[in-house]
Design a protein around this motif. Structure first.
Motif, PDB file in Angstrom:
ATOM      1  N   ILE A   1      -0.937 -17.664 -10.725  1.00 21.75           N
ATOM      2  CA  ILE A   1      -1.483 -16.631  -9.839  1.00 21.75           C
ATOM      3  C   ILE A   1      -0.450 -16.192  -8.814  1.00 21.75           C
ATOM      4  O   ILE A   1      -0.238 -14.995  -8.598  1.00 21.75           O
ATOM      5  CB  ILE A   1      -2.755 -17.146  -9.130  1.00 21.75           C
ATOM      6  N   SER A   2       0.199 -17.162  -8.152  1.00 24.17           N
ATOM      7  CA  SER A   2       1.156 -16.808  -7.100  1.00 24.17           C
ATOM      8  C   SER A   2       2.336 -16.023  -7.675  1.00 24.17           C
ATOM      9  O   SER A   2       2.828 -15.088  -7.038  1.00 24.17           O
ATOM     10  CB  SER A   2       1.653 -18.070  -6.380  1.00 24.17           C
ATOM     11  N   GLY A   3       2.772 -16.384  -8.880  1.00 28.18           N
ATOM     12  CA  GLY A   3       3.853 -15.631  -9.505  1.00 28.18           C
ATOM     13  C   GLY A   3       3.441 -14.215  -9.866  1.00 28.18           C
ATOM     14  O   GLY A   3       4.200 -13.261  -9.672  1.00 28.18           O
ATOM     15  N   SER A   4       2.200 -14.065 -10.347  1.00 25.47           N
ATOM     16  CA  SER A   4       1.704 -12.732 -10.692  1.00 25.47           C
ATOM     17  C   SER A   4       1.520 -11.878  -9.444  1.00 25.47           C
ATOM     18  O   SER A   4       1.848 -10.689  -9.435  1.00 25.47           O
ATOM     19  CB  SER A   4       0.373 -12.853 -11.442  1.00 25.47           C
ATOM     20  N   ILE A   5       0.984 -12.489  -8.390  1.00 25.11           N
ATOM     21  CA  ILE A   5       0.787 -11.760  -7.132  1.00 25.11           C
ATOM     22  C   ILE A   5       2.125 -11.227  -6.630  1.00 25.11           C
ATOM     23  O   ILE A   5       2.229 -10.082  -6.170  1.00 25.11           O
ATOM     24  CB  ILE A   5       0.135 -12.670  -6.068  1.00 25.11           C
ATOM     25  N   ALA A   6       3.163 -12.055  -6.724  1.00 24.60           N
ATOM     26  CA  ALA A   6       4.490 -11.647  -6.246  1.00 24.60           C
ATOM     27  C   ALA A   6       4.962 -10.397  -6.971  1.00 24.60           C
ATOM     28  O   ALA A   6       5.399  -9.422  -6.347  1.00 24.60           O
ATOM     29  CB  ALA A   6       5.485 -12.790  -6.455  1.00 24.60           C
ATOM     30  N   ALA A   7       4.856 -10.390  -8.289  1.00 23.60           N
ATOM     31  CA  ALA A   7       5.350  -9.262  -9.071  1.00 23.60           C
ATOM     32  C   ALA A   7       4.550  -7.992  -8.795  1.00 23.60           C
ATOM     33  O   ALA A   7       5.117  -6.926  -8.522  1.00 23.60           O
ATOM     34  CB  ALA A   7       5.300  -9.611 -10.558  1.00 23.60           C
ATOM     35  N   TYR A   8       3.222  -8.093  -8.836  1.00 21.49           N
ATOM     36  CA  TYR A   8       2.385  -6.900  -8.664  1.00 21.49           C
ATOM     37  C   TYR A   8       2.433  -6.371  -7.234  1.00 21.49           C
ATOM     38  O   TYR A   8       2.423  -5.148  -7.012  1.00 21.49           O
ATOM     39  CB  TYR A   8       0.942  -7.216  -9.064  1.00 21.49           C
ATOM     40  N   ALA A   9       2.455  -7.263  -6.253  1.00 16.02           N
ATOM     41  CA  ALA A   9       2.470  -6.816  -4.860  1.00 16.02           C
ATOM     42  C   ALA A   9       3.782  -6.124  -4.511  1.00 16.02           C
ATOM     43  O   ALA A   9       3.795  -5.104  -3.820  1.00 16.02           O
ATOM     44  CB  ALA A   9       2.233  -8.010  -3.926  1.00 16.02           C
ATOM     45  N   LEU A  10       4.900  -6.667  -4.983  1.00 18.70           N
ATOM     46  CA  LEU A  10       6.193  -6.028  -4.723  1.00 18.70           C
ATOM     47  C   LEU A  10       6.267  -4.663  -5.409  1.00 18.70           C
ATOM     48  O   LEU A  10       6.806  -3.706  -4.840  1.00 18.70           O
ATOM     49  CB  LEU A  10       7.330  -6.932  -5.201  1.00 18.70           C
ATOM     50  N   ALA A  11       5.725  -4.573  -6.612  1.00 15.56           N
ATOM     51  CA  ALA A  11       5.701  -3.276  -7.291  1.00 15.56           C
ATOM     52  C   ALA A  11       4.832  -2.284  -6.529  1.00 15.56           C
ATOM     53  O   ALA A  11       5.155  -1.090  -6.438  1.00 15.56           O
ATOM     54  CB  ALA A  11       5.184  -3.453  -8.714  1.00 15.56           C
ATOM     55  N   ALA A  12       3.732  -2.773  -5.952  1.00 15.44           N
ATOM     56  CA  ALA A  12       2.804  -1.895  -5.249  1.00 15.44           C
ATOM     57  C   ALA A  12       3.424  -1.265  -3.997  1.00 15.44           C
ATOM     58  O   ALA A  12       3.061  -0.159  -3.614  1.00 15.44           O
ATOM     59  CB  ALA A  12       1.544  -2.660  -4.871  1.00 15.44           C
TER      60      ALA A  12
END
Length: 470
Positions: free
Chosen positions: A398-409
């Motif tokens: 979850i934390s790894g996915s959050i990092a990728a999607y949030a930075l893209a956002a």
């Protein structure tokens, strides 16, 4: 000796085991496995992706795909290894046998993970590293589940249960402090003059994977009085369907795992965004090492304080205080923590608060295992205690996915200048997103209602059933 005499001897040993009294020295020895394990595992967690891309020279896309698949396999294996342990009947004790066998396989696989093979294509190397990663982490789960399965037996009173759980976690935190201080300098020194330092990583892992093995042998010896062969009656072992039923109908265990998922997601997200915060918001990358030391020291202090709070207020209130503090300091960091040292201090306090739960989690999982055995009449400590690792595995994904999607956002691109919009976005991601996870854990733990007085009655009934079976 006749068969009847053997049976009598086993019954006597079972009584002795149930009346086992835990000493401070034995609790410390039981936690000894955490030192070598932590120094080995932290390098695998912190540097393995770097090792694959910059030393083994695999492409980032291949590495990302590898790690995603490998972590999914790792997470799936958690309940499976617990079930296998519970159904096993090996000669040196039901759980101790795995503590003596699995760490040797772990040591071999982790050493091979940090050895760069020669003459292989990129795809062949990816398969090579994946095989040893998956096999090594599956046997890590065997080691972890078997040792945690013995926590309820090592701590057969509320006081001793908190002591052995907190001592184990204090050892773990001490290993992380050592890791932050010695790992990189030692790797560089062992590597000598090599450009990519493959030898340094290999020799480091050779030393500390072996130390992990030795530590587990010490822990297994400390647990010998509570896991003698024949202690766990075969008719008390649940079937596969009964194991699943013990988990899905154990509301206390599910609530605890959800609270732990929130706590670990917050902690891993906080650590994962540190580099971005210090590069784009604080503008001082030199503080990153000090930041991680702050997190580790904060967690260590929380481990020391948590058991004392639990003795006075109980485990549930300790969890509530810890998760509330974790969320509070993260929210505060968003509003007043833009200065580098303020962010460092508030993050350390959030880690300290998280340490309250970390110090007693083993004791609370042990309570859930006792509840499951009392409710069903069958012991599934292996599967219940192995699930204590499940929230960590899911939190990593979850934390790894959050990092990728949030930075893209927020429109982040690697190497871009720190515009005000990016600074605002990174500050929000580094503080408020982990705070949301901590709030989720806080809300979940409010519904945990397994009371200590009820547990004492349950354990007496379990003990009476065991004596009747013996």
């Amino acid at each position: 000796m006749s068969v009847n005499n053997v049976g009598s001897a086993a019954s006597i040993e079972n009584v002795r085991s149930s009346e086992f009294s835990l000493s401070t020295g034995r609790a410390t020895a039981f936690g000894a496995a955490e030192v070598g394990f932590g120094l080995m595992m932290q390098v695998a967690v912190s540097y393995f992706a770097y090792f694959l891309t910059d030393i083994a020279l695999l492409g980032p896309a291949i590495v990302g795909t590898m790690l995603l698949i490998n972590r999914i396999v790792d997470a799936i294996s958690v309940p499976l290894t617990g079930a296998i342990i519970e159904k096993s009947n090996l000669p040196w004790g039901k759980y101790r046998s795995w503590m003596m066998i699995a760490p040797a396989v772990v040591a071999f696989c982790f050493i091979m993970m940090f050895r760069v093979p020669s003459g292989m294509s990129e795809v062949a190397m990816a398969i090579y590293f994946s095989v040893f990663y998956m096999l090594g982490h599956i046997f890590v789960n065997f080691s972890y589940a078997s040792r945690f399965s013995l926590l309820p037996a090592m701590g057969n009173t509320p006081k001793s249960r908190i002591m052995v759980a907190s001592r184990t976690n204090q050892m773990n935190t001490a290993s992380r402090i050592l890791f932050s201080l010695i790992s990189l300098p030692l790797i560089m020194w062992l590597g000598g003059e090599e450009v990519r330092n493959a030898r340094g990583f290999f020799l480091y892992m050779l030393i500390f994977a072996t130390l992990q093995w030795v530590g587990y042998m010490i822990s297994a010896r400390a647990a010998k009085p509570v896991d003698i062969p024949g202690r766990w009656p075969k008719k008390n072992v649940p079937t596969g369907r009964e194991m699943i039923n013990q988990v899905v109908t154990n509301k206390h265990l599910i609530i605890l795992m959800l609270a732990e998922l929130g706590r670990f997601t917050a902690a891993l997200s906080l650590a994962g965004f540190a580099v971005y915060f210090y590069q784009y918001v604080a503008g001082d990358m030199a503080l990153v090492s000090m930041y991680f030391l702050s997190l580790t020291v904060g967690g260590f202090v929380g481990n020391l304080i948590g058991p004392q709070i639990a003795k006075r207020l109980g485990t549930k209130k300790t969890y509530i205080i810890g998760l509330f503090g974790q969320a509070f300091f993260l929210v505060l960091a968003y509003f007043i923590g833009r200065e580098p040292m303020a962010f460092l201090a508030l993050s350390g306090l959030a880690s300290l608060s998280s340490g309250f739960g970390f110090s007693i989690s083993g004791a609370v999982y042990s309570d859930c295992a006792d509840y499951a055995e009392w409710k069903t009449g069958k012991s599934a400590k292996g599967i219940v205690m192995s699930l204590s690792a499940f929230p960590i595995k899911i939190a990593m994904v979850i934390s790894g996915s959050i990092a990728a999607y949030a930075l893209a956002a927020i429109g982040y691109v690697g190497g871009m200048p720190p515009t005000p919009e990016i600074q605002q976005g990174v500050a929000l991601i580094a503080t408020l997103l982990p705070a949301v996870a901590a709030v989720f854990g806080f809300i979940c733990i409010l519904f945990y209602n397994l009371k200590q007085d009820d547990l004492e009655i349950m354990k007496e009934e379990i003990k009476e059933r065991q004596s009747q079976q013996a």
